[in-house]
Design a protein around this motif. Structure first.
Motif, mmCIF file in Angstrom:
data_model
loop_
_atom_site.group_PDB
_atom_site.id
_atom_site.type_symbol
_atom_site.label_atom_id
_atom_site.label_comp_id
_atom_site.label_asym_id
_atom_site.label_seq_id
_atom_site.Cartn_x
_atom_site.Cartn_y
_atom_site.Cartn_z
ATOM 1 N N LYS A 1 0.831 -1.206 0.000
ATOM 2 C CA LYS A 1 0.000 0.000 0.000
ATOM 3 C C LYS A 1 0.868 1.259 0.000
ATOM 4 O O LYS A 1 0.408 2.333 -0.371
ATOM 5 C CB LYS A 1 -0.886 0.024 1.252
ATOM 6 N N ASP A 2 2.088 1.108 0.479
ATOM 7 C CA ASP A 2 2.995 2.237 0.662
ATOM 8 C C ASP A 2 2.325 3.360 1.472
ATOM 9 O O ASP A 2 2.397 4.536 1.125
ATOM 10 C CB ASP A 2 3.495 2.760 -0.695
ATOM 11 N N LYS A 3 1.666 2.941 2.527
ATOM 12 C CA LYS A 3 0.974 3.863 3.429
ATOM 13 C C LYS A 3 1.158 3.351 4.854
ATOM 14 O O LYS A 3 1.159 2.137 5.085
ATOM 15 C CB LYS A 3 -0.534 3.850 3.137
ATOM 16 N N THR B 1 -4.411 1.394 7.400
ATOM 17 C CA THR B 1 -3.560 0.426 6.699
ATOM 18 C C THR B 1 -2.892 -0.522 7.695
ATOM 19 O O THR B 1 -2.777 -1.721 7.447
ATOM 20 C CB THR B 1 -2.482 1.167 5.867
ATOM 21 N N ASP C 1 -0.727 4.768 7.599
ATOM 22 C CA ASP C 1 -1.780 5.290 8.475
ATOM 23 C C ASP C 1 -2.395 4.148 9.293
ATOM 24 O O ASP C 1 -2.163 2.970 9.025
ATOM 25 C CB ASP C 1 -2.850 5.985 7.644
#
Lengths: 300, 300
Positions: free
Chosen positions: A248-250, A255, A252
């Motif tokens: 996801k390259d996230k 996630t 938060d």
């Protein structure tokens, strides 16, 4: 890219139902195979000349980059021989042969240097700190640790944790590290060393994610009727967790919660067969299917 | 109507942080106060003349029908004196004075006879079977049991379970009863005695619901930073579970899953203060608010 640093081992695993000798195992193997289901993953580990090539081929066949695996000339693989009780819940170590990992001075292939995501398995905390210097500017570094290091090198463990963004650790080890029973307090203490989050793994009871912002996410484990070999569940969890975040390259909270569930899912696959056998057999579709199954299972 | 049969006790509870002597406790008290938040609840229990009237008033003030409470002339209340360790996880019994409950021949007020829902707490299984004959045609009978009865009267425990529709039991007691470690297998064995469902309670790790149709629902516990006194968590769970089912007057899987969460919620309130103090303090709004909080907590 996600880089995993840990052991690639030959395990002898004994349960009251079956004994498997010198099968492929090790924290890096479990974590890399799990993470590899989600994102480009490179594996850093030291092996001996006794590692069957077929094992490396097997890992590579699942898409894991194996350029970081270093074969030590004349060396022998890390070998861990252990026995589970009838409950498959308590494990007795019969033999730990460190061999090539004892004095391993970890280096990483040039192309791993830019890894955004790094998982440092339960290695010697000094080795973990050493390898960390090789990465340019990772977005997220997560580590694990075990009883042995907490008891013999606690200061280094705390120092290592301070250099990471998140910790994934067993409840019993968190309690030992923090000298505190309440896992919420353990998590807060661990975060006081530096990280922004801590995940306390509770084996068959799932895991709880704590963040520095005070967020909490308890997740029941995926429910299995039978397990074959609990080895590697924690590292598979960590691989699934970081793998999903890398995909996801996230980073938060939302996630991270999904990542905890993917972690549970990968852990649940790992224990269905001996060693990494199940992780080698499953597909990405199997992973997504179980994730949805889990979602339905816990919904009310 | 929901009828609860169990103890109304005076408990002496010792933790390393506080000692409370002869405070109101007992399985029926916890279960009734919890169930009373959801549905009309009557409580059947034997008490001695030493029970402070204020305790009965307190229970009644929360809407629980106390006509089923029998005062035994010249008798003394069931008194349980126990001590928790530093973790509040393991409890040592210091004194168990059965007093009035020893030879209690349970009777029920006329208006309880038509109860659709019945909860038989961890009483002597023979007393549980005896009281059951007084009910006309309950829709759902749920029981609990404890180590003491499993060890001293296992056959009667199995017989009693056979007369119920569902069992709510601790994991350790399920394992003891079934001589089996895997809780899914325990649940199936328990259902083979007769019931259509079994709920295995895992304390701070939540609970798992199993049905004869093969459905499974694992639920993490509501997450609490601090607990004061774990006493009564299980009975509060059972009260919340049955209370919600009685309120909905439905026994489908969806309602049972919601009921498990309400059970968790009530258990989480119970442990926040000593004895039933917290259950006496909360409102229906508090319950619904925590239910929603739980829903948000576990969502991903």
């Amino acid at each position: 890219m996600l880089t995993v640093f840990g052991t690639m081992a030959l395990d002898t695993t004994r349960t009251p139902f079956r004994v498997e000798e010198r099968i492929l195992g090790g924290a890096a193997t479990f974590a890399s195979l799990s993470a590899g289901m989600f994102a480009r993953t490179g594996m850093v580990a030291a092996i001996g000349e006794d590692m069957p090539l077929a094992n490396i081929e097997a890992v590579r066949s699942k898409g894991v980059d194996t350029k970081g695996i270093v074969t030590v000339r004349g060396g022998k693989c890390f070998h861990y021989d252990s026995e589970f009780d009838y409950n498959l819940s308590s494990r007795t170590t019969l033999k730990t042969e460190l061999n090539v990992i004892a004095d391993f001075d970890p280096v990483i292939p040039e192309e791993y240097v830019k890894s955004e995501y790094v998982y440092l398995a339960n290695n010697d905390p000094r080795q973990n700190m050493k390898i960390l210097r090789h990465f340019e500017k990772p977005k997220l570094v997560v580590c694990d640790t075990i009883e042995y290091w907490i008891q013999t090198a606690r200061d280094d463990v705390v120092k290592m944790i301070g250099k990471t963004d998140g910790v994934v650790i067993n409840d019993s080890e968190a309690r030992l590290l923090c000298n505190e029973v309440n896992i919420a307090k353990c998590a807060r203490q661990i975060m006081s060393f530096g990280p922004r989050f801590a995940i306390i793994k509770k084996g068959e009871h799932g895991a709880v994610l704590f963040t520095r912002e005070g967020e909490v996410f308890p997740a029941a484990a995926f429910f299995l009727d039978e397990i074959s070999d609990p080895t590697g569940a924690g590292d598979s969890f960590a691989g699934g967790f970081l793998g999903h975040i890398a995909r996801k390259d996230k980073i938060d909270f939302r996630t991270m919660k999904e990542a905890v569930i993917y972690g549970n899912v990968m852990g649940s696959f790992a224990v269905e067969d001996f060693g990494v056998r199940r992780l080698l057999a499953i597909t990405k579709d199997d992973v997504e299917e179980r994730y949805e199954k889990y979602r339905n299972l816990v919904q009310f």
